[in-house]
Design an enzyme around this catalytic site. Structure first.
Site, PDB file in Angstrom:
ATOM      1  CB  SER A 135      15.848 144.891  51.266  1.00 19.15           C
ATOM      2  OG  SER A 135      16.771 145.779  51.832  1.00 19.15           O
ATOM      3  CE1 TYR A 159      17.825 145.659  45.804  1.00 22.71           C
ATOM      4  CE2 TYR A 159      18.081 146.892  47.856  1.00 22.71           C
ATOM      5  CZ  TYR A 159      18.001 145.686  47.175  1.00 22.71           C
ATOM      6  OH  TYR A 159      18.088 144.514  47.882  1.00 22.71           O
ATOM      7  CE  LYS A 163      15.087 143.237  46.487  1.00 24.93           C
ATOM      8  NZ  LYS A 163      15.038 141.883  45.929  1.00 24.93           N
TER       9      LYS A 163
END
Ligand code: NAD
Ligand code: UFG
Length: 351
Positions: A135, A159, A163
């Site tokens: 992302s 989050y 990643k």
């Protein structure tokens, strides 16, 4: 589609985790359309197996699907022993930035342990071609735009950290000395802001509850399901004061995955690339385009800035073009039109 790769997906078998989700469902549809065999895996924590029927209708063919959690090694063993898998596209993850701050362990366990369990099983079954959903959030608040892959990495949420950890695990794996000539080849794809839906209007994004993201919220306001949109911040240092993002049509994003998959199956080297259009769009521009192309009204008001939002970022997509021959083709009007067609195709999506 990738203009350079001669590889076809005919007779290849790809394991797709998170296949019932937004990006997974569109990717499975295109894989099937290109003659690929798909084994879909999902635990439906943010989706429903209902979507498989629609995918099969669109692709005109059936495919194998398994209800399983990627952290369940035994279930994965069963899948890998029943199917001769050539490569894996790994979408399965939890994806809410705000939720990840409240539930860090849940995110680390699902996204990081899930990746490790999956990789161990793939390794045991000699599956070493791997496409990973990363992302643009790994760039944090970028120093300059457009953002190239060489930019400083700085995840500000749990989050985003999952990643970054995922990318790091995969980079180390791909750098490991070849064992029995089995080198990992990994494509880490850094998505910017995927929006829109399949042009048929039959599959799209189905957020549960109140949408966090801009486009689904705009769609629900236009459909009369919510009274108005709150634009979070009108005083950013951007041309119209609202945040700028790089919105990318879901079908372009899917094509990026297929280009990366073909590259790996062709024997191409591991890579990390941005998947974006290279164009920045403000919140107001998106709302105005949506209103204009769909002939709807979207009442909005300005609200306080959303904590953690970055003023602007958009991709430098040149590496993906150089390495994969891929570039986004759809413009913002296409994204708004296809998103709205999907919204209108379902009676429950309208007031
Ligand atoms: P989504 O929630 O629609 O799809 C994810 C799917 O994975 C869901 O169907 C969910 O049920 C499944 N899943 C989650 N944890 C699982 C587990 N432990 N085992 C099995 N299945 C599990 O999300 P999406 O938008 O399709 O995102 C797909 C991937 O792309 C994710 O990895 C996400 O982090 C990444 N990504 C998404 C965006 C975006 O804006 N949509 C942006 C950047 C990156
Ligand atoms: N916004 C509003 N009102 C809303 C929703 C959003 O004004 O109701 C604004 C946000 O403040 C932001 C812009 O619209 O300025 C875009 O917000 P999104 O939530 O749609 O997207 P983000 O850029 O915040 O984040 C998304 C995903 C992340 C992912 C990132 C990069 O949610 O998971 O894109 O891929 F990491």
């Amino acid at each position: 589609m990738n203009a350079w790769s001669q590889t076809t997906l005919d007779h290849r078998t790809v394991l797709v985790t998170g296949a019932a989700g937004y990006i997974g469902s569109h990717t499975v549809t295109e894989l099937l359309r290109q003659g690929c065999r798909v084994v879909a895996l999902d635990n439906y924590c943010n989706s429903s197996p209902e979507v498989y029927r629609r995918i099969e209708g669109l692709a005109g063919t059936t495919f194998a699907h398994v209800e399983a959690d990627v952290r369940d090694g035994a279930a994965l063993e069963k899948v890998l022993s029943n199917h001769d898998i050539d490569a894996c596209i790994h979408f399965a993850a939890l994806k809410s930035v705000s939720d990840s701050i409240i539930h860090p362990l849940r995110y680390l366990d699902n996204n990081v342990r899930g990746l490790l369990v999956l990789l161990r099983v793939l390794q045991r079954y000699h599956v070493h071609r791997f496409v990973f959903s990363s992302s643009a959030t790994v760039y944090g608040d970028p120093v300059r735009v457009p953002v190239a892959e060489s930019a400083v990495l700085n995840a500000t949420s749990v989050y985003g950290a999952t990643k970054l950890m995922g990318e790091d695990i995969l980079r180390r794996l791909a750098a490991a000395p070849a064992e029995l000539e089995e080198t990992w080849r990994v494509a880490a794809l850094r998505y910017f802001n995927p929006v829109g839906a399949h042009p048929s209007g039959q599959i799209g994004e189905e957020p549960l509850g109140i949408p966090n993201n801009l486009m689904p919220y705009v769609m629900q306001v236009a459909a009369g399901l919510r009274p108005k949109l709150s634009i979070f911040g009108g005083d950013y240092p951007t041309p119209d004061g609202t945040c700028v993002r790089d919105y990318i049509h879901i079908q372009d994003l899917v094509e990026g995955h297929l280009a990366a998959l073909k590259h790996l199956l062709d024997g191409g080297a591991s890579l990390t690339v941005n998947l974006g259009t290279g164009r920045g769009t403000s919140v107001r521009q998106l709302v105005e385009t949506f209103v204009q192309v769909n002939g709807v009204t979207v009442p909005y008001e300005f609200a306080a800035r959303r904590p953690g939002d970055v003023a602007q970022y958009f991709a430098d997509p040149s590496r993906a073009r150089e390495l994969l021959g891929w570039q986004a083709r759809h413009d913002l009007a296409d994204m708004c039109r296809d998103a709205w067609r999907w919204q209108c195709s379902q009676p429950q999506n309208h007031a």
